[in-house]
Motif scaffolding. Structure first.
Motif, mmCIF file in Angstrom:
data_model
loop_
_atom_site.group_PDB
_atom_site.id
_atom_site.type_symbol
_atom_site.label_atom_id
_atom_site.label_comp_id
_atom_site.label_asym_id
_atom_site.label_seq_id
_atom_site.Cartn_x
_atom_site.Cartn_y
_atom_site.Cartn_z
ATOM 1 N N ARG A 1 0.908 -4.964 -9.634
ATOM 2 C CA ARG A 1 0.934 -3.616 -9.921
ATOM 3 C C ARG A 1 1.993 -2.454 -9.779
ATOM 4 N NH1 ARG A 1 -4.413 -1.406 -7.225
ATOM 5 N NH2 ARG A 1 -3.986 0.618 -8.901
ATOM 6 N N GLY B 1 1.029 6.529 -7.110
ATOM 7 C CA GLY B 1 -0.014 7.108 -7.298
ATOM 8 C C GLY B 1 -1.142 5.668 -7.910
ATOM 9 N N LEU B 2 -1.224 4.773 -7.394
ATOM 10 C CA LEU B 2 -2.220 3.459 -7.348
ATOM 11 C C LEU B 2 -3.376 3.680 -6.385
ATOM 12 C CD1 LEU B 2 0.626 1.064 -8.161
ATOM 13 C CD2 LEU B 2 0.041 2.698 -10.083
ATOM 14 N N SER B 3 -4.216 3.338 -7.294
ATOM 15 C CA SER B 3 -5.486 4.258 -6.318
ATOM 16 C C SER B 3 -5.706 2.340 -5.779
ATOM 17 C CB SER B 3 -6.705 4.210 -7.133
ATOM 18 O OG SER B 3 -6.830 2.936 -8.686
ATOM 19 N N VAL B 4 -5.893 2.101 -4.543
ATOM 20 C CA VAL B 4 -5.947 0.991 -3.507
ATOM 21 C C VAL B 4 -7.673 1.224 -3.087
ATOM 22 C CG1 VAL B 4 -6.033 -0.608 -1.673
ATOM 23 C CG2 VAL B 4 -4.059 0.594 -2.974
ATOM 24 N N SER B 5 -8.568 -0.268 -3.408
ATOM 25 C CA SER B 5 -9.771 0.083 -3.011
ATOM 26 C C SER B 5 -9.500 -1.030 -1.967
ATOM 27 C CB SER B 5 -10.846 -0.385 -4.239
ATOM 28 O OG SER B 5 -10.787 -1.804 -5.085
ATOM 29 N N GLU B 6 -11.503 -1.179 -1.569
ATOM 30 C CA GLU B 6 -11.509 -1.892 -0.378
ATOM 31 C C GLU B 6 -11.330 -3.474 -1.168
ATOM 32 O OE1 GLU B 6 -11.778 -1.993 2.732
ATOM 33 O OE2 GLU B 6 -11.069 -0.153 2.305
ATOM 34 N N ASP C 1 -9.372 -4.753 -3.395
ATOM 35 C CA ASP C 1 -7.824 -4.864 -3.586
ATOM 36 C C ASP C 1 -7.362 -5.544 -3.003
ATOM 37 O OD1 ASP C 1 -7.793 -3.697 -6.303
ATOM 38 O OD2 ASP C 1 -7.163 -1.828 -5.486
ATOM 39 N N GLU D 1 0.711 -1.276 0.097
ATOM 40 C CA GLU D 1 0.275 -0.248 -0.093
ATOM 41 C C GLU D 1 0.864 1.396 0.244
ATOM 42 O OE1 GLU D 1 -3.322 0.580 2.704
ATOM 43 O OE2 GLU D 1 -3.767 -1.574 2.214
ATOM 44 N N CYS E 1 1.615 1.701 -3.558
ATOM 45 C CA CYS E 1 0.227 2.077 -4.550
ATOM 46 C C CYS E 1 1.012 3.699 -4.139
ATOM 47 C CB CYS E 1 -0.503 1.764 -4.288
ATOM 48 S SG CYS E 1 -1.105 -0.406 -4.869
ATOM 49 N N CYS E 2 0.493 3.747 -2.479
ATOM 50 C CA CYS E 2 0.330 5.407 -2.742
ATOM 51 C C CYS E 2 1.860 6.546 -3.548
ATOM 52 C CB CYS E 2 0.328 5.718 -1.063
ATOM 53 S SG CYS E 2 0.616 7.607 -0.965
#
Length: 213
Positions: free
Chosen positions: A93, A76-81, A83, A69, A72-73
């Motif tokens: 990713r 700039g990668l989005s993280v959903s529930e 994921d 995570e 990802c931050c």
């Protein structure tokens, strides 16, 4: 245009080895070997690029969910529930995002995309994306029953003796079977299936129907 040489691959192999446990590195090298073997059948001119993708595909695999995570931050990668319910998909990713930053000598679009999609697949995969996805599934280090079954299914058909259209059909059918096996295992384990995986399977089934029409 970046040209990936054997010397560059040897250097990359050494760098990757220092990042991984011995078991993960053995798998990575086995995927590289399988990717090269598959490229020899389908796209020899892409062999070194796909060997690089294979070497890079699991560079973040052994990171914790928290580390994933954080990457990802950073990128700039989005993280959903969703994921977070399927954390094993993070590494594709994050590894792909790292290539331009940490391994710019290998930042070919086809390398990055092959790494990005090697776990879930997606609809309308390119040939090289398909080959790295398959190489990761059937490399010789894999002993899971589904992996052994899929490896035997593909190589047992003797693709070296096939015509190009026959070989393309075998690749497509092998990928469909791989998704069937993956989805069945996820269902049995009560785990979610990535939408990209479902879309990949559906697109391949449509491609098969159109080819056989």
């Amino acid at each position: 245009m970046i040209e990936i040489t054997d010397a560059m691959l040897a250097d990359l192999r050494e760098r990757v080895m220092r990042l991984m446990s011995p078991k993960r590195f053995r798998h990575t090298v086995a995927v590289e070997e399988m990717a090269a073997r598959l490229c020899a059948l389908f796209c020899p001119d892409s062999t070194n690029a796909m060997r690089a993708a294979a070497l890079l595909h699991d560079i973040t695999k052994e990171c914790s969910v928290e580390e994933q995570e954080a990457l990802c931050c950073k990128y700039g990668l989005s993280v959903s529930e969703g994921d977070r319910l399927a954390p094993k998909t993070f590494h594709a990713r994050t590894a792909a995002a790292m290539i331009s930053d940490v391994y710019p000598a290998f930042a070919l679009p086809e390398v990055i995309e092959a790494v990005r999609w090697h776990t879930t697949g997606h609809a309308n995969m390119t040939l090289t994306e398909r080959l790295v996805y398959l190489a990761d599934y059937i490399d010789e280090s894999r002993t899971f029953p589904a992996c052994v079954l899929l490896r035997r299914y593909f190589w047992g058909a003797d693709p070296e003796r096939m015509t190009p259209p026959e070989r393309d059909a075998l690749l497509r059918n092998t990928l469909i079977l791989s998704y069937d096996l993956t989805i069945r295992d996820l269902l049995d384990e009560g785990k979610p299936t990535a939408p990209d995986t479902v879309n990949a399977r559906n697109e391949l089934l449509l491609e098969k129907k159109n080819a056989e029409a």
